[in-house]
Scaffold this motif. Structure first.
Motif, PDB file in Angstrom:
ATOM      1  N   LEU A  35     -84.875  15.468 -47.608  1.00 36.45           N
ATOM      2  CA  LEU A  35     -84.984  14.023 -47.447  1.00 36.45           C
ATOM      3  C   LEU A  35     -83.983  13.297 -48.345  1.00 36.45           C
ATOM      4  O   LEU A  35     -83.412  12.278 -47.962  1.00 36.45           O
ATOM      5  N   PHE A  36     -83.786  13.817 -49.549  1.00 38.33           N
ATOM      6  CA  PHE A  36     -82.793  13.235 -50.449  1.00 38.33           C
ATOM      7  C   PHE A  36     -81.398  13.344 -49.848  1.00 38.33           C
ATOM      8  O   PHE A  36     -80.597  12.422 -49.919  1.00 38.33           O
ATOM      9  N   MET A  37     -81.103  14.490 -49.228  1.00 44.00           N
ATOM     10  CA  MET A  37     -79.802  14.708 -48.610  1.00 44.00           C
ATOM     11  C   MET A  37     -79.570  13.746 -47.453  1.00 44.00           C
ATOM     12  O   MET A  37     -78.464  13.221 -47.265  1.00 44.00           O
ATOM     13  N   SER A  38     -80.611  13.484 -46.657  1.00 42.88           N
ATOM     14  CA  SER A  38     -80.457  12.576 -45.533  1.00 42.88           C
ATOM     15  C   SER A  38     -80.285  11.140 -45.991  1.00 42.88           C
ATOM     16  O   SER A  38     -79.719  10.307 -45.280  1.00 42.88           O
ATOM     17  N   MET A  39     -80.753  10.834 -47.205  1.00 44.91           N
ATOM     18  CA  MET A  39     -80.679   9.473 -47.724  1.00 44.91           C
ATOM     19  C   MET A  39     -79.384   9.224 -48.475  1.00 44.91           C
ATOM     20  O   MET A  39     -78.921   8.088 -48.571  1.00 44.91           O
ATOM     21  N   MET A  40     -78.767  10.285 -48.987  1.00 46.23           N
ATOM     22  CA  MET A  40     -77.576  10.147 -49.816  1.00 46.23           C
ATOM     23  C   MET A  40     -76.562  11.211 -49.419  1.00 46.23           C
ATOM     24  O   MET A  40     -76.724  12.389 -49.726  1.00 46.23           O
ATOM     25  N   ALA A  41     -75.522  10.790 -48.692  1.00 42.25           N
ATOM     26  CA  ALA A  41     -74.577  11.745 -48.121  1.00 42.25           C
ATOM     27  C   ALA A  41     -73.701  12.399 -49.184  1.00 42.25           C
ATOM     28  O   ALA A  41     -73.393  13.581 -49.098  1.00 42.25           O
ATOM     29  N   PHE A  42     -73.272  11.644 -50.185  1.00 45.54           N
ATOM     30  CA  PHE A  42     -72.313  12.157 -51.155  1.00 45.54           C
ATOM     31  C   PHE A  42     -72.998  12.419 -52.484  1.00 45.54           C
ATOM     32  O   PHE A  42     -73.776  11.597 -52.974  1.00 45.54           O
ATOM     33  N   ASP A  43     -72.695  13.552 -53.084  1.00 40.61           N
ATOM     34  CA  ASP A  43     -73.270  13.897 -54.373  1.00 40.61           C
ATOM     35  C   ASP A  43     -72.781  12.960 -55.456  1.00 40.61           C
ATOM     36  O   ASP A  43     -73.488  12.696 -56.433  1.00 40.61           O
ATOM     37  N   GLY A  44     -71.558  12.441 -55.286  1.00 40.86           N
ATOM     38  CA  GLY A  44     -71.030  11.502 -56.274  1.00 40.86           C
ATOM     39  C   GLY A  44     -71.843  10.230 -56.366  1.00 40.86           C
ATOM     40  O   GLY A  44     -71.921   9.600 -57.434  1.00 40.86           O
ATOM     41  N   SER A 112     -83.879  15.283 -55.412  1.00 43.87           N
ATOM     42  CA  SER A 112     -85.068  15.427 -54.590  1.00 43.87           C
ATOM     43  C   SER A 112     -85.872  14.139 -54.649  1.00 43.87           C
ATOM     44  O   SER A 112     -85.759  13.364 -55.609  1.00 43.87           O
ATOM     45  N   THR A 113     -86.685  13.906 -53.628  1.00 46.04           N
ATOM     46  CA  THR A 113     -87.529  12.717 -53.592  1.00 46.04           C
ATOM     47  C   THR A 113     -88.856  12.982 -54.297  1.00 46.04           C
ATOM     48  O   THR A 113     -89.151  14.114 -54.686  1.00 46.04           O
ATOM     49  N   ALA A 306     -79.159   9.545 -38.162  1.00 50.50           N
ATOM     50  CA  ALA A 306     -78.894   9.551 -39.600  1.00 50.50           C
ATOM     51  C   ALA A 306     -78.429   8.205 -40.106  1.00 50.50           C
ATOM     52  O   ALA A 306     -78.617   7.890 -41.277  1.00 50.50           O
ATOM     53  N   ASP A 307     -77.780   7.393 -39.265  1.00 47.65           N
ATOM     54  CA  ASP A 307     -77.309   6.096 -39.726  1.00 47.65           C
ATOM     55  C   ASP A 307     -78.465   5.255 -40.242  1.00 47.65           C
ATOM     56  O   ASP A 307     -78.364   4.611 -41.289  1.00 47.65           O
ATOM     57  N   SER A 308     -79.583   5.235 -39.520  1.00 48.60           N
ATOM     58  CA  SER A 308     -80.741   4.469 -39.959  1.00 48.60           C
ATOM     59  C   SER A 308     -81.375   5.083 -41.191  1.00 48.60           C
ATOM     60  O   SER A 308     -81.901   4.381 -42.048  1.00 48.60           O
ATOM     61  N   SER A 309     -81.331   6.404 -41.297  1.00 45.83           N
ATOM     62  CA  SER A 309     -81.862   7.060 -42.482  1.00 45.83           C
ATOM     63  C   SER A 309     -81.054   6.678 -43.723  1.00 45.83           C
ATOM     64  O   SER A 309     -81.612   6.383 -44.782  1.00 45.83           O
ATOM     65  N   LEU A 310     -79.739   6.665 -43.578  1.00 48.23           N
ATOM     66  CA  LEU A 310     -78.892   6.248 -44.693  1.00 48.23           C
ATOM     67  C   LEU A 310     -79.103   4.780 -45.025  1.00 48.23           C
ATOM     68  O   LEU A 310     -79.122   4.387 -46.189  1.00 48.23           O
ATOM     69  N   LEU A 311     -79.283   3.943 -43.992  1.00 51.71           N
ATOM     70  CA  LEU A 311     -79.526   2.514 -44.223  1.00 51.71           C
ATOM     71  C   LEU A 311     -80.846   2.305 -44.949  1.00 51.71           C
ATOM     72  O   LEU A 311     -80.927   1.525 -45.899  1.00 51.71           O
ATOM     73  N   ALA A 312     -81.892   3.021 -44.503  1.00 52.42           N
ATOM     74  CA  ALA A 312     -83.191   2.905 -45.165  1.00 52.42           C
ATOM     75  C   ALA A 312     -83.096   3.357 -46.623  1.00 52.42           C
ATOM     76  O   ALA A 312     -83.694   2.738 -47.518  1.00 52.42           O
ATOM     77  N   THR A 314     -80.413   3.284 -48.524  1.00 52.19           N
ATOM     78  CA  THR A 314     -79.643   2.276 -49.262  1.00 52.19           C
ATOM     79  C   THR A 314     -80.511   1.079 -49.631  1.00 52.19           C
ATOM     80  O   THR A 314     -80.460   0.586 -50.765  1.00 52.19           O
ATOM     81  N   LEU A 315     -81.317   0.614 -48.672  1.00 55.29           N
ATOM     82  CA  LEU A 315     -82.208  -0.511 -48.948  1.00 55.29           C
ATOM     83  C   LEU A 315     -83.245  -0.143 -50.003  1.00 55.29           C
ATOM     84  O   LEU A 315     -83.577  -0.963 -50.874  1.00 55.29           O
ATOM     85  N   HIS A 316     -83.746   1.088 -49.936  1.00 54.22           N
ATOM     86  CA  HIS A 316     -84.743   1.550 -50.904  1.00 54.22           C
ATOM     87  C   HIS A 316     -84.157   1.577 -52.316  1.00 54.22           C
ATOM     88  O   HIS A 316     -84.768   1.066 -53.272  1.00 54.22           O
ATOM     89  N   ILE A 317     -82.971   2.135 -52.469  1.00 52.29           N
ATOM     90  CA  ILE A 317     -82.339   2.225 -53.785  1.00 52.29           C
ATOM     91  C   ILE A 317     -81.950   0.837 -54.294  1.00 52.29           C
ATOM     92  O   ILE A 317     -82.062   0.544 -55.493  1.00 52.29           O
ATOM     93  N   THR A 318     -81.497  -0.035 -53.391  1.00 51.01           N
ATOM     94  CA  THR A 318     -81.152  -1.405 -53.784  1.00 51.01           C
ATOM     95  C   THR A 318     -82.368  -2.122 -54.355  1.00 51.01           C
ATOM     96  O   THR A 318     -82.279  -2.819 -55.377  1.00 51.01           O
ATOM     97  N   LEU A 319     -83.519  -1.960 -53.688  1.00 53.05           N
ATOM     98  CA  LEU A 319     -84.739  -2.595 -54.184  1.00 53.05           C
ATOM     99  C   LEU A 319     -85.117  -2.061 -55.564  1.00 53.05           C
ATOM    100  O   LEU A 319     -85.505  -2.836 -56.455  1.00 53.05           O
ATOM    101  N   LEU A 320     -84.984  -0.757 -55.777  1.00 53.21           N
ATOM    102  CA  LEU A 320     -85.324  -0.174 -57.077  1.00 53.21           C
ATOM    103  C   LEU A 320     -84.419  -0.718 -58.178  1.00 53.21           C
ATOM    104  O   LEU A 320     -84.882  -1.009 -59.292  1.00 53.21           O
TER     105      LEU A 320
END
Length: 373
Positions: A35-44, A112-113, A306-312, A314-320
Motif C-alpha cells: 500500500l505504501f508503494m502504491s501511494m508513493m512511486a519514488f523512494d526519494g 509501510s503504512t 494507480a493515478d487515483s491511488s497516488l492522488l489519494a 498525496t492528499l493524505h500526506i498533505t493533510l498530515l
C-alpha cells in the motif's frame, strides 16, 4: 516510474505470494509495504518527507517548549488569563505533535503504512481531542482579548481565577467528550483489527473505513467539526472587529486613522485562516465524500487505477503536513511575538524586538482606546 508501473508492481507484490496458495505464503504478504508503494512511486519522495516531518516536529516541540519555559519563569505572567489560555494551547499542540510527527516518520522509515489495531483507535481519539481543544482554546483567547479591550473596567470581575480554571477544564472536558463519542459510535461497526491501513496515521477516514463505515460516527464527526470551526470563526471575527471599532473610535476626535489596529486585525485574522487550513481541507474532502456517495468507499486504486491511488496518497500526506503547521505557528503568534514573553525567556533566547504592543496599549487615554495583541 509512471503510475501504470506502480500499479503493476503493487499487483505483483500482492498477487505473487498467493500463487502457491499456501497459508505460509499468505502470512508473508507485506500489505503495508504494498500500500505504501502504491501511494508513493519514488523512494526519494519518502526521504524528502522524512526531512519535512522531522523538521516540523522538532520546530513545533522547540518553539512550544521555549514559550512554555518563558511563561513558567515569569511570576508576573503566570496569573494572567491570557497566558493561562496560551499554556493550555501549548499543551494541546505538544500532544498533537507527539501523536502525529513520530508515527508518520516511523512509517516513512519503514516504507509501510499503519496497522489497524487498538493503538490506532487511541491515536484517532487523541488527535480528535487535541484538534477540538485547540479550536475551543483559540476561541476562548479571542473572547478574552475582547473582554480586555472592550470591557476593561469589568475584566477582572468577569475573568476571576475560578472562572478561568473552569474554562480551561471545560475545554478539555468538551474535547475529550467529543473524542469518546466518536470512538463509541465507531464501534457500532465491525472492526478489521490487524489489517494494514492505506495511511501513515489513523486519521478519521482510515479508521472509519476499517470499522465498516458506521454512518452515525461519520455524520457526528463531520457535524461536530463543522460546528466547532464555525464557532471559532464567528467568535474570532466578532471579537476582533469589535476591538477594531473601539480602537478607531478612540482616535476619531483627532481625525486620525488607527493603522496599527487595522494591521493587527488583519494579521490575526490571516493567521487564524492559516491555522484553519487543515480543517477547511478536511471539511471540503468530507463534503466531496458525501456528494460522491458510497462508491468511493472502496479503495480508489481498484476503481480508477494507480493515478487515483497516488492522488489519494498525496492528499493524505498533505493533510498530515498541514496538521503540523498550527503547532509551529501558534507559539509565534500568541507567545513569542509578545515582548513580555520574549523578555521572560532565558538570556540566550531573548529577542530584542520593538515594543509596539506596549506603545499600542498606552495610546488610549480610556479603556475604549486600548488595543492589544
Amino acid at each position: 516510474m509512471n503510475s501504470s508501473q506502480v500499479l503493476n508492481r503493487t499487483s505483483r507484490c500482492i498477487a505473487q505470494p498467493y500463487e502457491n496458495g499456501t497459508e505460509d505464503d499468505q502470512h508473508t504478504i507485506d500489505l503495508g509495504g504494498c500500500l505504501f508503494m502504491s501511494m508513493m512511486a519514488f523512494d526519494g519522495k519518502a526521504n524528502v518527507l522524512i526531512c519535512v516531518f522531522l523538521t516540523l516536529t522538532t520546530l513545533s516541540l522547540a518553539l512550544n517548549g521555549f514559550t512554555l519555559l518563558g511563561l513558567g519563569r515569569s511570576d508576573d505572567l503566570s496569573w494572567e488569563p491570557r497566558y493561562a489560555l496560551l499554556k493550555n494551547l501549548i499543551l494541546s499542540d505538544v500532544v498533537q505533535t507527539v501523536n502525529l510527527g513520530p508515527f508518520v516518520t516511523h512509517c516513512l522509515l519503514r516504507r509501510s503504512t499503519m496497522t489497524f489495531n487498538t493503538w490506532c483507535v487511541i491515536q484517532y481519539f487523541t488527535g480528535s481531542a487535541c484538534i477540538f481543544c485547540t479550536l475551543i482554546t483559540i476561541t476562548c483567547m479571542a473572547v478574552e482579548r475582547y473582554l480586555y479591550v472592550c470591557h476593561a473596567i469589568h475584566y477582572l470581575s468577569i475573568l476571576t481565577p475560578l472562572r478561568l480554571h473552569l474554562t480551561v477544564s471545560l475545554t478539555w472536558v468538551l474535547s475529550v467528550g467529543a473524542g469518546f463519542v466518536n470512538v463509541a459510535l465507531l464501534h457500532l461497526g465491525e472492526g478489521q483489527y490487524g489489517a494494514a491501513t492505506d495511511g501513515l496515521i489513523c486519521e478519521p477516514d482510515t479508521v472509519e473505513r476499517h470499522m465498516g463505515f458506521p454512518r452515525a460516527a461519520a455524520v457526528t464527526r463531520k457535524l461536530l467539526g463543522l460546528a466547532v470551526t464555525a464557532l471559532c470563526l464567528l467568535s474570532y471575527f466578532f471579537a476582533y472587529v469589535r476591538m477594531y471599532q473601539d480602537a478607531c473610535n478612540a482616535v476619531v476626535p483627532f481625525n486620525m486613522v488607527n493603522t496599527q489596529a487595522r494591521n493587527t486585525v488583519l494579521f490575526y485574522c490571516g493567521m487564524l485562516l492559516l491555522q484553519l487550513v487543515p480543517m477547511f481541507f478536511k471539511i471540503t474532502s468530507d463534503a466531496l465524500w458525501e456528494l460522491q456517495g458510497a462508491v468511493i468507499a472502496a479503495p480508489m486504486s481498484t476503481l480508477f487505477g494507480a493515478d487515483s491511488s497516488l492522488l489519494a496518497g498525496t492528499l493524505h500526506i498533505t493533510l498530515l503536513a498541514l496538521l503540523l503547521v498550527p503547532p509551529c505557528i501558534n507559539p509565534l503568534i500568541y507567545g513569542l511575538r509578545n515582548c513580555e514573553v520574549r523578555q521572560a525567556l532565558p538570556g540566550i533566547f531573548r529577542w530584542k524586538g520593538d515594543n509596539s504592543e506596549q506603545d499600542m496599549e498606552s495610546n488610549g487615554a480610556s479603556s475604549q482606546g486600548r488595543w492589544v495583541e
